[in-house]
Design an enzyme around this catalytic site. Sequence first.
Site, PDB file in Angstrom:
ATOM      1  N   GLY A 248       0.831  -1.317   0.030  1.00  0.00           N
ATOM      2  CA  GLY A 248      -0.064  -0.111   0.043  1.00  0.00           C
ATOM      3  C   GLY A 248       0.706   1.170  -0.120  1.00  0.00           C
ATOM      4  O   GLY A 248       0.230   2.472   0.050  1.00  0.00           O
ATOM      5  N   PRO A 291       4.710  -4.882  -0.837  1.00  0.00           N
ATOM      6  CA  PRO A 291       4.749  -3.780  -1.738  1.00  0.00           C
ATOM      7  C   PRO A 291       4.494  -4.220  -3.445  1.00  0.00           C
ATOM      8  O   PRO A 291       5.187  -5.244  -3.683  1.00  0.00           O
ATOM      9  CB  PRO A 291       5.969  -2.957  -1.819  1.00  0.00           C
ATOM     10  CG  PRO A 291       6.768  -4.294  -1.151  1.00  0.00           C
ATOM     11  CD  PRO A 291       6.084  -5.134  -0.511  1.00  0.00           C
ATOM     12  N   GLY A 292       3.628  -3.657  -3.949  1.00  0.00           N
ATOM     13  CA  GLY A 292       3.330  -4.116  -5.434  1.00  0.00           C
ATOM     14  C   GLY A 292       3.660  -2.626  -6.001  1.00  0.00           C
ATOM     15  O   GLY A 292       4.717  -2.410  -6.789  1.00  0.00           O
ATOM     16  N   ARG A 293       2.821  -1.516  -5.943  1.00  0.00           N
ATOM     17  CA  ARG A 293       2.755  -0.509  -6.666  1.00  0.00           C
ATOM     18  C   ARG A 293       4.098   0.343  -6.427  1.00  0.00           C
ATOM     19  O   ARG A 293       4.757   0.995  -7.480  1.00  0.00           O
ATOM     20  CB  ARG A 293       1.708   0.789  -6.307  1.00  0.00           C
ATOM     21  CG  ARG A 293       1.664   1.816  -6.924  1.00  0.00           C
ATOM     22  CD  ARG A 293       0.526   2.750  -6.449  1.00  0.00           C
ATOM     23  NE  ARG A 293      -0.527   2.462  -5.851  1.00  0.00           N
ATOM     24  CZ  ARG A 293      -1.572   2.133  -6.671  1.00  0.00           C
ATOM     25  NH1 ARG A 293      -1.785   2.518  -7.681  1.00  0.00           N
ATOM     26  NH2 ARG A 293      -2.815   1.401  -5.940  1.00  0.00           N
ATOM     27  N   ARG A 330      -7.146   2.475 -15.167  1.00  0.00           N
ATOM     28  CA  ARG A 330      -7.074   3.315 -13.946  1.00  0.00           C
ATOM     29  C   ARG A 330      -7.884   4.684 -14.048  1.00  0.00           C
ATOM     30  O   ARG A 330      -8.488   5.276 -13.158  1.00  0.00           O
ATOM     31  CB  ARG A 330      -5.940   3.370 -13.386  1.00  0.00           C
ATOM     32  CG  ARG A 330      -5.369   2.089 -13.179  1.00  0.00           C
ATOM     33  CD  ARG A 330      -3.900   2.073 -12.284  1.00  0.00           C
ATOM     34  NE  ARG A 330      -4.370   2.330 -10.915  1.00  0.00           N
ATOM     35  CZ  ARG A 330      -3.894   3.714 -10.588  1.00  0.00           C
ATOM     36  NH1 ARG A 330      -3.473   4.352 -11.281  1.00  0.00           N
ATOM     37  NH2 ARG A 330      -4.073   4.113  -9.134  1.00  0.00           N
ATOM     38  N   TYR A 334     -10.651   4.784 -11.452  1.00  0.00           N
ATOM     39  CA  TYR A 334     -10.424   5.653 -10.127  1.00  0.00           C
ATOM     40  C   TYR A 334     -10.368   7.069 -10.372  1.00  0.00           C
ATOM     41  O   TYR A 334      -9.850   7.601  -9.327  1.00  0.00           O
ATOM     42  CB  TYR A 334      -9.136   4.940  -9.562  1.00  0.00           C
ATOM     43  CG  TYR A 334      -8.894   3.440  -9.309  1.00  0.00           C
ATOM     44  CD1 TYR A 334      -9.870   2.723  -8.665  1.00  0.00           C
ATOM     45  CD2 TYR A 334      -7.950   2.905  -9.965  1.00  0.00           C
ATOM     46  CE1 TYR A 334      -9.775   1.389  -8.543  1.00  0.00           C
ATOM     47  CE2 TYR A 334      -7.719   1.472  -9.826  1.00  0.00           C
ATOM     48  CZ  TYR A 334      -8.521   0.658  -9.159  1.00  0.00           C
ATOM     49  OH  TYR A 334      -8.480  -0.432  -9.041  1.00  0.00           O
ATOM     50  N   CYS A 361     -14.210   2.972 -27.881  1.00  0.00           N
ATOM     51  CA  CYS A 361     -15.490   3.442 -27.944  1.00  0.00           C
ATOM     52  C   CYS A 361     -16.368   3.699 -26.909  1.00  0.00           C
ATOM     53  O   CYS A 361     -17.168   2.873 -26.598  1.00  0.00           O
ATOM     54  CB  CYS A 361     -16.326   2.374 -29.024  1.00  0.00           C
ATOM     55  SG  CYS A 361     -17.507   3.002 -30.112  1.00  0.00           S
TER      56      CYS A 361
HETATM   57  C1  LIG Z   1      -3.090  -8.260   0.384  1.00  0.00           C
HETATM   58  C2  LIG Z   1      -2.482  -7.255  -0.523  1.00  0.00           C
HETATM   59  N1  LIG Z   1      -1.251  -6.946  -0.278  1.00  0.00           N
HETATM   60  C3  LIG Z   1      -0.625  -6.165  -1.286  1.00  0.00           C
HETATM   61  C4  LIG Z   1      -1.074  -5.423  -2.035  1.00  0.00           C
HETATM   62  C5  LIG Z   1      -0.336  -4.517  -2.737  1.00  0.00           C
HETATM   63  O1  LIG Z   1      -0.579  -3.115  -2.753  1.00  0.00           O
HETATM   64  P1  LIG Z   1       0.303  -1.992  -3.253  1.00  0.00           P
HETATM   65  O2  LIG Z   1       0.404  -2.250  -4.825  1.00  0.00           O
HETATM   66  O3  LIG Z   1      -0.602  -0.660  -3.143  1.00  0.00           O
HETATM   67  O4  LIG Z   1       1.480  -1.951  -2.573  1.00  0.00           O
HETATM   68  C6  LIG Z   1      -2.456  -5.471  -2.229  1.00  0.00           C
HETATM   69  C7  LIG Z   1      -3.363  -4.692  -3.251  1.00  0.00           C
HETATM   70  O5  LIG Z   1      -3.636  -3.397  -2.615  1.00  0.00           O
HETATM   71  C8  LIG Z   1      -3.200  -6.328  -1.475  1.00  0.00           C
HETATM   72  O6  LIG Z   1      -4.411  -6.790  -1.856  1.00  0.00           O
HETATM   73  N1  LIG Z   2      -5.814  -1.879  -8.885  1.00  0.00           N
HETATM   74  C1  LIG Z   2      -5.751  -0.755  -7.732  1.00  0.00           C
HETATM   75  C2  LIG Z   2      -5.351  -1.064  -6.316  1.00  0.00           C
HETATM   76  C3  LIG Z   2      -6.087  -2.357  -5.783  1.00  0.00           C
HETATM   77  C4  LIG Z   2      -4.679  -3.090  -5.477  1.00  0.00           C
HETATM   78  C5  LIG Z   2      -5.011  -4.570  -5.115  1.00  0.00           C
HETATM   79  N2  LIG Z   2      -5.620  -4.759  -3.845  1.00  0.00           N
HETATM   80  C6  LIG Z   2      -5.164   0.325  -8.423  1.00  0.00           C
HETATM   81  O1  LIG Z   2      -4.858   0.458  -9.626  1.00  0.00           O
HETATM   82  O2  LIG Z   2      -4.660   1.422  -7.819  1.00  0.00           O
END
Ligand SMILES: Cc1ncc(COP(=O)(O)O)c(C=O)c1O
Ligand SMILES: N[C@@H](CCCC[NH3+])C(=O)O
Length: 442
Positions: A248, A291-293, A330, A334, A361
């Site tokens: 997050g 972490p993902g994003r 996105r 969002y 479209c």
């Molecule tokens: C359980 C869990 N872990 C990690 C993440 C990764 O979040 P972020 O990409 O915001 O770091 C998510 C997505 O929000 C998630 O649902």
């Molecule tokens: N997909 C979303 C966030 C959700 C992450 C998964 N729990 C985004 O683009 O910001």
Amino acid sequence: MELYGTQTVNEKGHLVIGGVDAVDIAHVYGTPVVVYDTKLFRKRAADFRQSFEKNGMKAQVAYASKAFSSIAIYELAAEEGLSLDVVSGGELFTAVKADFPRERIHFHGNNKSYMELNYAFDENIGCIVVDNFLELSMVKEIALTRKQNMNILLRVTPGIEAHTHEFITTGQEDSKFGFDLKNGQADEAFELAHDVPYLQLLGLHCHIGSQIFEADAFNHAAETLMEKMQVWKESHSFICTVLNLGGGFGIRYTEEDEPLEPSQYVEEMGKVVFDLAKRWNYPLPEIWIEPGRSLVGDAGTTLYTAGSEKEVPGVRTYVAVDGGMSDNIRPALYDAKYTAAIANKMLSPRDTTITIAGKCCESGDKLIVDAVVASVSEGDLVAIFCTGAYTYSMAGNYNRLPRPAVIFAEDGDHQLVIRRETYEDITRLDLSLHQKVRKESK
Ligand SMILES: Cc1ncc(COP(=O)(O)O)c(C=O)c1O
Ligand SMILES: N[C@@H](CCCC[NH3+])C(=O)O
């Protein structure tokens, strides 16, 4: 304007990513193309890992691969010593294809199927993050039937409202994820899980949302989970060895975003855990994060070619590109904000305001409203920054647009890691009425 990671501008006035001229990338691979600056990914991975190491804390940094899942990114994550968070059989399959070390794979999801759970046991992965009572009973049954050990965490919702977009918060009470911490569900799950043959309950997990800027929200989550762990220590002499605080961590999409450095989030939450463990004489748990994003978001840039233009006098000028909501949902989903530049005119004055529209479209298919860029003509290369997370992974084939190619660029080298979808790919599952197909048996 802000450039990210290794990005620079060369003497031709072209954007350069990972030492590679964006114009050359477009010539070689076509557009739209997503370019990852893999050095930035490596740097972020190292920053997260080292923030724990430097404070002597045991940790696992799991890449939340829903942000961008592919064999190559999993290989890179493995190389950088990351663990891996997968949320479906499909992501697990991709990890297996990448030969990701199984003991570092963590399996998430709020509705894992029996088949998916069995697959996790087949691959003997590192941990299943159990989300609900149905899953708990399935995991128990599978472990007992197979006589196979499995590590589990219980995912809980700590009732924390993180300040982010409503659709991407997950830690609040009204959520489809996890066992509620306050209404007794988490205690009930603990009773059912802590003493089952073959299941090793390692501890707790929470994820409070995405694109969060305040460290306080994570600190609060850490404190709330530690309190529960302390309750179970007193009532059952049970010690959690792992505390997973999810992902997050926010990134800077536009100048309005003010994220902290990864190390700041990690150090603060680590301190909360360290201090509470000391106060309660609780053996210091390993901290896991996901972490993902913040690993892939600003490492990715999408390059498009500018096409048609339409002026609505006195209102705005639309410039359409050769992709859109099909490769980046996105903005439509969002109201997400991005910045852009004309990648072949980086030294020209930014004196033009355009709305960058996609080719789908759908009136809402606008990637950026009122982007300030250099004057743009048909054939120019439009770069949209920070598209590395939740774009390709959320892409679709609306209007049967093929998904873009994805490449990695580093130190002047470039490599195709996902080839561009073809029309053949898009129709590969279609069956013609004139085809003779064997009926599926009931
Ligand atoms: C359980 C869990 N872990 C990690 C993440 C990764 O979040 P972020 O990409 O915001 O770091 C998510 C997505 O929000 C998630 O649902
Ligand atoms: N997909 C979303 C966030 C959700 C992450 C998964 N729990 C985004 O683009 O910001």
